[in-house]
Enzyme design. Structure first.
Site, short mmCIF file in Angstrom:
data_model
loop_
_atom_site.label_atom_id
_atom_site.label_comp_id
_atom_site.label_asym_id
_atom_site.label_seq_id
_atom_site.Cartn_x
_atom_site.Cartn_y
_atom_site.Cartn_z
N ASP A 13 0.82 -1.22 0.00
CA ASP A 13 0.00 0.00 0.00
C ASP A 13 0.85 1.27 0.00
O ASP A 13 0.45 2.28 -0.58
CB ASP A 13 -1.01 -0.01 1.16
CG ASP A 13 -0.36 -0.18 2.50
OD1 ASP A 13 0.71 -0.80 2.57
OD2 ASP A 13 -0.93 0.31 3.50
N THR A 47 2.69 -7.93 -1.08
CA THR A 47 3.10 -7.81 0.32
C THR A 47 2.73 -9.11 1.01
O THR A 47 1.62 -9.64 0.79
CB THR A 47 2.45 -6.64 1.08
OG1 THR A 47 2.72 -6.83 2.49
CG2 THR A 47 0.96 -6.53 0.90
N ASP A 89 1.98 -9.30 3.89
CA ASP A 89 0.90 -8.99 4.83
C ASP A 89 -0.48 -9.20 4.21
O ASP A 89 -1.48 -9.32 4.92
CB ASP A 89 1.00 -7.53 5.29
CG ASP A 89 2.21 -7.27 6.16
OD1 ASP A 89 2.94 -8.23 6.45
OD2 ASP A 89 2.43 -6.11 6.57
N ARG A 121 1.72 -6.40 9.92
CA ARG A 121 1.74 -5.10 10.61
C ARG A 121 0.36 -4.67 11.11
O ARG A 121 0.18 -4.47 12.31
CB ARG A 121 2.30 -4.05 9.65
CG ARG A 121 2.30 -2.65 10.15
CD ARG A 121 2.98 -1.74 9.18
NE ARG A 121 4.41 -1.98 9.19
CZ ARG A 121 5.24 -1.52 10.13
NH1 ARG A 121 4.75 -0.83 11.14
NH2 ARG A 121 6.52 -1.76 10.07
O1 F6P Z 1 5.36 -4.54 5.16
C1 F6P Z 1 5.64 -5.88 5.15
C2 F6P Z 1 6.45 -6.30 6.34
O2 F6P Z 1 6.79 -7.62 6.06
C3 F6P Z 1 5.73 -6.14 7.69
O3 F6P Z 1 4.97 -7.25 8.05
C4 F6P Z 1 6.89 -5.92 8.63
O4 F6P Z 1 6.50 -5.14 9.74
C5 F6P Z 1 7.86 -5.18 7.81
O5 F6P Z 1 7.65 -5.57 6.48
C6 F6P Z 1 9.30 -5.42 8.23
O6 F6P Z 1 10.14 -4.97 7.25
P1 F6P Z 1 11.69 -4.65 7.36
O7 F6P Z 1 12.23 -5.33 8.60
O8 F6P Z 1 12.26 -5.21 6.10
O9 F6P Z 1 11.80 -3.18 7.41
#
Ligand code: F6P
Length: 342
Positions: free
Chosen positions: A102, A124, A126, A170
């Site tokens: 998003d 994603t 998520d 998230r």
């Molecule tokens: O946005 C996707 C996601 O996988 C979330 O679930 C998680 O909070 C975040 O990315 C973590 O991303 P990174 O550690 O790569 O910044």
């Protein structure tokens, strides 16, 4: 036609399959393809490289992204928006395909309003992008979770323990609910359904007393709301206003709270970025391929400001402006399904 393609936000398996699909489909129409490096940062700072058939060969099964990714957000500053549009014009890009969640798709919507012809592809793990049933990377992530739960079941059983498994997710409980469903979790904790530690403990006790169970597997999403869990200082927010949820240590906190109340042996595991690594599943490869090809179809039709989306079993256009700033929460049907097996 020259088509730019970029991958933004957290990487997932299936990004390379999508890049390959965009490029192969574009080549068939006689278009040139330019890889924009490291998400929107590449457009902002003019870092691009031409992609030919050789460059996208042999990448279908590879995790990560050959283009790199970042969480750069040029929408905060007028001059950065203008710079992106100018760099695209300088590179003679007739269209930009943005593959992302998003946040990345929100930027695609904003830059479309600023005059950049964009098309979005949802990815994603998520799975919380509005307008599409599934996003690239989700199926692979929940396959990793299910596999982890299979492995954790045997050790939890052998030692009669409670094991708390923290997964990514998230703002929405898709990964926790689907991973938990597929892996036979005994309880799932998600952002959409706040709960107290007392309720969690009551459920574990009930399992032991009424069903003679001697172990439990609890899946907790990193963004789950547990009333007693107090967040430590989570540090600075990123360019999209997000904190680092891994710093909550929610799985560890839930484990300690259960242990303190029930005096059962408990362990916790964080699956973390393992959920975003390795080869994409068949579902993600096929989804990425379908979305990539359809994105080029939209470009051919001159239909911009759209995301290609999976609805039912069809790939359809969905306005980017309706994706920006919104979260697709877990469909309650899947929540109800998961709770039947608690
Ligand atoms: O946005 C996707 C996601 O996988 C979330 O679930 C998680 O909070 C975040 O990315 C973590 O991303 P990174 O550690 O790569 O910044």
């Amino acid at each position: 036609m020259r088509v730019g393609v970029l991958t933004g936000g957290g990487d997932v398996p299936g990004l390379n399959a999508a890049i390959r699909a965009v490029a192969r489909s574009a080549f068939r129409h006689g278009y040139e393809v330019v890889g924009i490096l490291d998400g929107w940062a590449g457009l902002l700072h003019d870092r691009m490289r031409p992609l030919d058939d050789q460059a996208i060969s042999g990448i279908l099964h590879m995790g990560g992204t050959i283009l790199g990714a970042s969480r750069t957000n040029p929408l905060h500053k007028e001059d950065e928006i203008a710079q992106c549009v100018e760099n695209a014009q300088k590179a003679k890009l007739d269209a930009v395909v943005a593959i992302g969640g998003d946040d990345t798709l929100g930027v695609a919507a904003g830059l479309y309003d600023a005059g950049l012809p964009t098309v979005g592809i949802p990815k994603t793990m998520d799975n919380d992008v509005v307008g599409t049933d599934y996003c690239i990377g989700f199926d692979t992530a929940v396959t990793v979770i299910a596999d982890a739960l299979d492995r954790l079941h045997t050790t939890a059983d052998a030692h009669h323990r409670v094991i708390v498994v923290e997964v990514m997710g998230r703002d929405a409980g898709w990964t926790a609910a689907f991973g938990g469903l597929a892996g036979g979790a005994d309880m799932v904790l998600i952002p959409e359904r706040p709960i107290s530690v007392d309720e969690i403990c009551a459920h574990i006790t009930k399992r032991y007393e009424e069903r003679n169970k001697r172990f439990s597997i609890i899946v907790v999403a990193e963004g789950a709301k547990i009333y007693e869990v107090k967040d430590p200082d989570l540090g600075d927010i990123d360019a999209f206003g997000h904190v680092r949820l891994d710093r909550r240590d929610v799985g560890k906190q839930v484990q300690r709270e259960i242990e303190a109340r029930l005096h059962h042996e408990c362990r916790s595991v964080v699956l973390g970025h393992l959920q975003r690594g390795g080869s994409p599943t068949v579902f993600d490869r096929v989804l990425a391929t379908r979305l990539g090809v359809r994105a080029v179809d939209l470009i051919k039709q001159g239909w911009f400001g759209q995301m290609v989306a999976l609805q039912g079993n069809r790939i359809v256009p969905f306005p980017l402006r309706d994706v920006a700033g919104r979260t697709k929460q877990l469909d309650p049907e899947f929540w109800d399904l998961a709770t039947i097996f608690y």
